[in-house]
Design a protein around this motif. Structure first.
Motif, mmCIF file in Angstrom:
data_model
loop_
_atom_site.group_PDB
_atom_site.id
_atom_site.type_symbol
_atom_site.label_atom_id
_atom_site.label_comp_id
_atom_site.label_asym_id
_atom_site.label_seq_id
_atom_site.Cartn_x
_atom_site.Cartn_y
_atom_site.Cartn_z
ATOM 1 N N VAL A 67 0.959 -1.112 -0.109
ATOM 2 C CA VAL A 67 -0.088 0.013 -0.090
ATOM 3 C C VAL A 67 0.869 1.314 -0.089
ATOM 4 O O VAL A 67 1.792 1.366 0.669
ATOM 5 C CB VAL A 67 -1.050 -0.027 1.204
ATOM 6 C CG1 VAL A 67 -1.868 -1.110 1.119
ATOM 7 C CG2 VAL A 67 -0.321 -0.109 2.573
ATOM 8 N N PRO A 68 0.343 2.266 -0.613
ATOM 9 C CA PRO A 68 1.274 3.515 -0.893
ATOM 10 C C PRO A 68 1.420 4.470 0.571
ATOM 11 O O PRO A 68 2.387 5.067 0.785
ATOM 12 C CB PRO A 68 0.479 4.299 -1.755
ATOM 13 C CG PRO A 68 -0.739 3.861 -1.866
ATOM 14 C CD PRO A 68 -0.646 2.308 -1.521
ATOM 15 N N SER A 69 0.362 4.096 1.546
ATOM 16 C CA SER A 69 0.548 4.718 2.698
ATOM 17 C C SER A 69 -0.476 3.992 3.570
ATOM 18 O O SER A 69 -1.103 3.015 3.251
ATOM 19 C CB SER A 69 0.199 6.203 2.887
ATOM 20 O OG SER A 69 -1.505 6.426 2.750
ATOM 21 N N SER A 71 -4.113 4.269 3.251
ATOM 22 C CA SER A 71 -4.779 4.116 1.879
ATOM 23 C C SER A 71 -5.363 2.437 1.780
ATOM 24 O O SER A 71 -4.947 1.647 2.866
ATOM 25 C CB SER A 71 -3.934 4.055 0.945
ATOM 26 O OG SER A 71 -2.742 3.314 0.837
ATOM 27 N N ILE A 103 -6.557 4.669 -6.125
ATOM 28 C CA ILE A 103 -6.417 4.029 -4.903
ATOM 29 C C ILE A 103 -7.036 4.893 -3.838
ATOM 30 O O ILE A 103 -6.823 5.880 -3.365
ATOM 31 C CB ILE A 103 -5.099 3.594 -4.275
ATOM 32 C CG1 ILE A 103 -4.237 3.240 -5.414
ATOM 33 C CG2 ILE A 103 -5.043 3.207 -3.063
ATOM 34 C CD1 ILE A 103 -2.552 3.428 -5.145
ATOM 35 N N ASP A 145 -8.592 6.633 -0.713
ATOM 36 C CA ASP A 145 -7.965 7.466 0.407
ATOM 37 C C ASP A 145 -6.455 7.805 -0.006
ATOM 38 O O ASP A 145 -5.488 7.828 0.821
ATOM 39 C CB ASP A 145 -7.740 6.530 1.884
ATOM 40 C CG ASP A 145 -9.345 6.647 2.466
ATOM 41 O OD1 ASP A 145 -10.166 7.608 1.866
ATOM 42 O OD2 ASP A 145 -9.479 5.831 3.084
ATOM 43 N N HIS A 146 -6.041 7.395 -1.285
ATOM 44 C CA HIS A 146 -4.631 7.957 -1.799
ATOM 45 C C HIS A 146 -4.803 8.717 -2.862
ATOM 46 O O HIS A 146 -4.173 9.888 -3.007
ATOM 47 C CB HIS A 146 -3.768 6.794 -2.030
ATOM 48 C CG HIS A 146 -2.552 7.025 -2.627
ATOM 49 N ND1 HIS A 146 -1.515 7.354 -1.659
ATOM 50 C CD2 HIS A 146 -1.941 6.949 -3.813
ATOM 51 C CE1 HIS A 146 -0.395 7.657 -2.526
ATOM 52 N NE2 HIS A 146 -0.789 7.512 -3.843
ATOM 53 N N ALA A 202 -2.587 6.844 -8.957
ATOM 54 C CA ALA A 202 -1.188 6.377 -9.072
ATOM 55 C C ALA A 202 -0.866 5.503 -10.448
ATOM 56 O O ALA A 202 -1.857 4.706 -10.968
ATOM 57 C CB ALA A 202 -0.687 5.602 -7.927
#
Length: 84
Positions: A46-48, A51, A70, A72-73, A76
């Motif tokens: 996950v990116p953060s 997310s 994505i 909550d992100h 991308a």
């Protein structure tokens, strides 16, 4: 006189846990080789921490990369190796 009802805040108690059990071993074996837009895929990373673990494919950028959204992100560009 106005009375205020004060409730205990849930801030700082941690984030809710979501279960995404829709992805089964059988479905993993049937994952299409040719992906299409509007397909949800599971991310390998996950990116953060805020997310989601899934991404919605929007359009193919190259044979090995997709523009995805994505939750909550945001948007991308993902390489095919970043999702299953």
């Amino acid at each position: 006189m106005m009375k205020l009802d004060i409730c205990q805040s849930e801030v700082g108690t941690g984030l809710p846990s979501y279960s995404w059990d829709w992805w089964t071993e059988n479905e993993a074996n049937q994952f299409p080789q040719e992906l299409e837009p509007s397909t949800w895929v599971k991310l390998s990373e996950v990116p953060s921490s805020f997310s989601f673990e899934e991404a919605l494919l929007l359009c193919q950028c190259s044979p090995d990369s997709w523009l995805a959204w994505i939750p909550d992100h945001g948007e991308a560009v993902l390489h095919r190796s970043q999702f299953s």
